[in-house]
Write a protein that holds these residues in place. Structure first.
Motif, PDB file in Angstrom:
ATOM      1  N   ARG A 142       0.849  -1.196   0.000  1.00 42.99           N
ATOM      2  CA  ARG A 142       0.000   0.000   0.000  1.00 42.99           C
ATOM      3  C   ARG A 142       0.884   1.246   0.000  1.00 42.99           C
ATOM      4  O   ARG A 142       1.041   1.924   1.009  1.00 42.99           O
ATOM      5  CB  ARG A 142      -0.908  -0.038   1.222  1.00 42.99           C
ATOM      6  N   PRO A 143       1.502   1.573  -1.165  1.00 45.38           N
ATOM      7  CA  PRO A 143       2.440   2.695  -1.206  1.00 45.38           C
ATOM      8  C   PRO A 143       1.783   4.061  -1.106  1.00 45.38           C
ATOM      9  O   PRO A 143       2.437   5.032  -0.744  1.00 45.38           O
ATOM     10  CB  PRO A 143       3.137   2.527  -2.552  1.00 45.38           C
ATOM     11  N   VAL A 144       0.482   4.169  -1.435  1.00 45.14           N
ATOM     12  CA  VAL A 144      -0.231   5.442  -1.306  1.00 45.14           C
ATOM     13  C   VAL A 144      -1.560   5.180  -0.599  1.00 45.14           C
ATOM     14  O   VAL A 144      -2.060   4.065  -0.573  1.00 45.14           O
ATOM     15  CB  VAL A 144      -0.504   6.117  -2.675  1.00 45.14           C
ATOM     16  N   ILE A 145      -2.106   6.244  -0.044  1.00 49.19           N
ATOM     17  CA  ILE A 145      -3.433   6.173   0.554  1.00 49.19           C
ATOM     18  C   ILE A 145      -4.297   7.158  -0.215  1.00 49.19           C
ATOM     19  O   ILE A 145      -4.070   8.367  -0.164  1.00 49.19           O
ATOM     20  CB  ILE A 145      -3.397   6.514   2.052  1.00 49.19           C
ATOM     21  N   GLY A 146      -5.230   6.613  -0.971  1.00 42.58           N
ATOM     22  CA  GLY A 146      -6.096   7.458  -1.781  1.00 42.58           C
ATOM     23  C   GLY A 146      -7.521   7.431  -1.276  1.00 42.58           C
ATOM     24  O   GLY A 146      -7.960   6.470  -0.645  1.00 42.58           O
ATOM     25  N   PHE A 147      -8.232   8.513  -1.571  1.00 42.96           N
ATOM     26  CA  PHE A 147      -9.643   8.612  -1.217  1.00 42.96           C
ATOM     27  C   PHE A 147     -10.432   8.961  -2.468  1.00 42.96           C
ATOM     28  O   PHE A 147     -10.079   9.889  -3.200  1.00 42.96           O
ATOM     29  CB  PHE A 147      -9.865   9.661  -0.127  1.00 42.96           C
ATOM     30  N   ARG A 148     -11.486   8.201  -2.704  1.00 48.64           N
ATOM     31  CA  ARG A 148     -12.348   8.402  -3.866  1.00 48.64           C
ATOM     32  C   ARG A 148     -13.277   9.592  -3.637  1.00 48.64           C
ATOM     33  O   ARG A 148     -13.447  10.037  -2.498  1.00 48.64           O
ATOM     34  CB  ARG A 148     -13.152   7.136  -4.115  1.00 48.64           C
ATOM     35  N   PRO A 149     -13.925  10.052  -4.688  1.00 48.76           N
ATOM     36  CA  PRO A 149     -14.852  11.181  -4.544  1.00 48.76           C
ATOM     37  C   PRO A 149     -15.998  10.937  -3.555  1.00 48.76           C
ATOM     38  O   PRO A 149     -16.578  11.893  -3.047  1.00 48.76           O
ATOM     39  CB  PRO A 149     -15.393  11.381  -5.959  1.00 48.76           C
ATOM     40  N   ASP A 150     -16.315   9.688  -3.264  1.00 43.53           N
ATOM     41  CA  ASP A 150     -17.361   9.400  -2.280  1.00 43.53           C
ATOM     42  C   ASP A 150     -16.808   9.254  -0.857  1.00 43.53           C
ATOM     43  O   ASP A 150     -17.544   8.956   0.077  1.00 43.53           O
ATOM     44  CB  ASP A 150     -18.150   8.152  -2.670  1.00 43.53           C
ATOM     45  N   ARG A 168     -14.626   7.034   0.222  1.00 45.25           N
ATOM     46  CA  ARG A 168     -14.099   5.708   0.540  1.00 45.25           C
ATOM     47  C   ARG A 168     -12.618   5.637   0.203  1.00 45.25           C
ATOM     48  O   ARG A 168     -12.121   6.353  -0.660  1.00 45.25           O
ATOM     49  CB  ARG A 168     -14.858   4.622  -0.226  1.00 45.25           C
ATOM     50  N   SER A 169     -11.939   4.726   0.860  1.00 49.49           N
ATOM     51  CA  SER A 169     -10.520   4.512   0.597  1.00 49.49           C
ATOM     52  C   SER A 169     -10.345   3.842  -0.762  1.00 49.49           C
ATOM     53  O   SER A 169     -11.099   2.940  -1.112  1.00 49.49           O
ATOM     54  CB  SER A 169      -9.930   3.626   1.693  1.00 49.49           C
ATOM     55  N   ALA A 170      -9.362   4.299  -1.499  1.00 49.31           N
ATOM     56  CA  ALA A 170      -9.079   3.736  -2.824  1.00 49.31           C
ATOM     57  C   ALA A 170      -8.061   2.611  -2.676  1.00 49.31           C
ATOM     58  O   ALA A 170      -6.940   2.688  -3.143  1.00 49.31           O
ATOM     59  CB  ALA A 170      -8.564   4.825  -3.762  1.00 49.31           C
ATOM     60  N   GLY A 171      -8.447   1.557  -1.997  1.00 48.41           N
ATOM     61  CA  GLY A 171      -7.551   0.424  -1.774  1.00 48.41           C
ATOM     62  C   GLY A 171      -8.001  -0.387  -0.581  1.00 48.41           C
ATOM     63  O   GLY A 171      -9.049  -0.139   0.007  1.00 48.41           O
ATOM     64  N   SER A 172      -7.171  -1.327  -0.215  1.00 52.24           N
ATOM     65  CA  SER A 172      -7.485  -2.196   0.912  1.00 52.24           C
ATOM     66  C   SER A 172      -7.215  -1.494   2.235  1.00 52.24           C
ATOM     67  O   SER A 172      -6.554  -0.465   2.276  1.00 52.24           O
ATOM     68  CB  SER A 172      -6.632  -3.464   0.814  1.00 52.24           C
ATOM     69  N   SER A 173      -7.712  -2.075   3.305  1.00 53.41           N
ATOM     70  CA  SER A 173      -7.410  -1.549   4.639  1.00 53.41           C
ATOM     71  C   SER A 173      -5.907  -1.652   4.870  1.00 53.41           C
ATOM     72  O   SER A 173      -5.249  -2.555   4.346  1.00 53.41           O
ATOM     73  CB  SER A 173      -8.139  -2.360   5.710  1.00 53.41           C
ATOM     74  N   THR A 174      -5.387  -0.743   5.652  1.00 54.20           N
ATOM     75  CA  THR A 174      -3.955  -0.772   5.946  1.00 54.20           C
ATOM     76  C   THR A 174      -3.706  -0.210   7.333  1.00 54.20           C
ATOM     77  O   THR A 174      -4.549   0.494   7.887  1.00 54.20           O
ATOM     78  CB  THR A 174      -3.146   0.006   4.881  1.00 54.20           C
ATOM     79  N   THR A 175      -2.545  -0.526   7.869  1.00 56.22           N
ATOM     80  CA  THR A 175      -2.143  -0.031   9.181  1.00 56.22           C
ATOM     81  C   THR A 175      -0.757   0.577   9.075  1.00 56.22           C
ATOM     82  O   THR A 175       0.163  -0.040   8.536  1.00 56.22           O
ATOM     83  CB  THR A 175      -2.126  -1.177  10.213  1.00 56.22           C
ATOM     84  N   LEU A 176      -0.614   1.796   9.559  1.00 52.08           N
ATOM     85  CA  LEU A 176       0.688   2.455   9.648  1.00 52.08           C
ATOM     86  C   LEU A 176       1.168   2.319  11.090  1.00 52.08           C
ATOM     87  O   LEU A 176       0.383   2.445  12.028  1.00 52.08           O
ATOM     88  CB  LEU A 176       0.576   3.924   9.267  1.00 52.08           C
ATOM     89  N   ARG A 177       2.463   2.048  11.253  1.00 53.52           N
ATOM     90  CA  ARG A 177       3.049   1.924  12.585  1.00 53.52           C
ATOM     91  C   ARG A 177       3.930   3.132  12.853  1.00 53.52           C
ATOM     92  O   ARG A 177       4.739   3.511  12.017  1.00 53.52           O
ATOM     93  CB  ARG A 177       3.892   0.652  12.690  1.00 53.52           C
TER      94      ARG A 177
END
Length: 183
Positions: A123-131, A133-142
Motif C-alpha cells: 500500500r504505497p499510497v493512501i487514496g480517497f475516492r470522490p465518495d 471511501r478509501s481507494a484500496g485495501s485496509s492498511t495499518t501504519l506503525r
C-alpha cells in the motif's frame, strides 16, 4: 557545649546516593512518557491529514492521494512515511503527482518529531475516492520510536475512516520495513 547543626559527610553521601538511584529509576519512565506523547502527536497529526484528504476528495469530487515522498514532486513506492508525505489532487487517477495536479499540503520529516512511520509495502499510497471511501485495501501504519519499537498504530479501513490505537506487545517493530527499504 554547642550542639551539632547540619549533616555529616557520610549522611550527605548516603543522601546523594539515594537521589541518584531514584533519578536513575525515574529517567527511563519519563523518556517513555515523552516518546508516547510524541507518538500520539504524530498519529493525531497524520490522522488529521488523512481526514483532510478524505474531505477534499468529497469536496472536489476527485480522487485525493496521500503518498510518501522525499522531494514533494513524486511519490515513492517504498520507504518510511516519516521521510515526508504529500497530499494532492489526483486528476488522472494514476496515484502519482502529474503535471497540472495540485499539491494540497505536505508533511516534512521534521513534522514526525524524530519518530518513524512505516506501512505495508503493498500500500504505497493512501487514496480517497470522490465518495470518501478509501481507494484500496485496509492498511495499518506503525509509528515507532528511534529504537524502532512500535508505539502507536494508525488504521485506515476501506470505508476511508481512520483510528489510532496504542501498539500492542505483539506489534512488529519498524526495523524490517524501515531498514530494508532504505528510508
Amino acid at each position: 557545649m554547642r550542639t551539632q547543626q547540619g549533616l555529616t559527610l557520610p549522611e550527605l553521601l548516603i543522601g546523594a546516593a539515594l537521589i541518584g538511584v531514584l533519578a536513575g529509576l525515574a529517567i527511563p519512565a519519563v523518556k517513555g512518557v515523552i516518546e508516547q506523547t510524541k507518538a500520539r502527536t504524530v498519529s493525531d497529526r497524520f490522522e488529521a491529514e488523512l481526514a483532510f484528504a478524505r474531505s477534499e476528495a468529497v469536496l472536489r469530487r476527485r480522487q485525493v492521494v496521500v503518498c510518501r515522498t522525499r522531494d514533494f514532486e513524486r511519490c515513492l513506492d517504498w520507504g518510511a512515511w516519516s521521510a515526508g508525505a504529500m497530499t494532492f489532487e489526483d486528476r488522472n487517477y494514476d496515484r502519482d503527482l502529474s503535471p497540472g495536479e495540485t499539491v494540497l499540503r505536505v508533511q516534512q520529516e521534521k513534522d514526525f518529531n524524530g519518530l518513524h512511520m512505516v506501512g505495508n509495502a503493498n500500500r504505497p499510497v493512501i487514496g480517497f475516492r470522490p465518495d470518501g471511501r478509501s481507494a484500496g485495501s485496509s492498511t495499518t501504519l506503525r509509528i515507532c520510536a528511534k529504537s524502532l519499537a512500535a508505539l502507536r498504530l494508525l488504521v485506515i479501513n476501506t470505508g476511508g475512516r481512520t483510528r489510532t490505537t496504542p501498539a500492542g506487545r505483539d506489534t512488529p517493530a519498524c526495523g524490517s520495513d524501515w531498514k530494508a527499504n532504505g528510508a
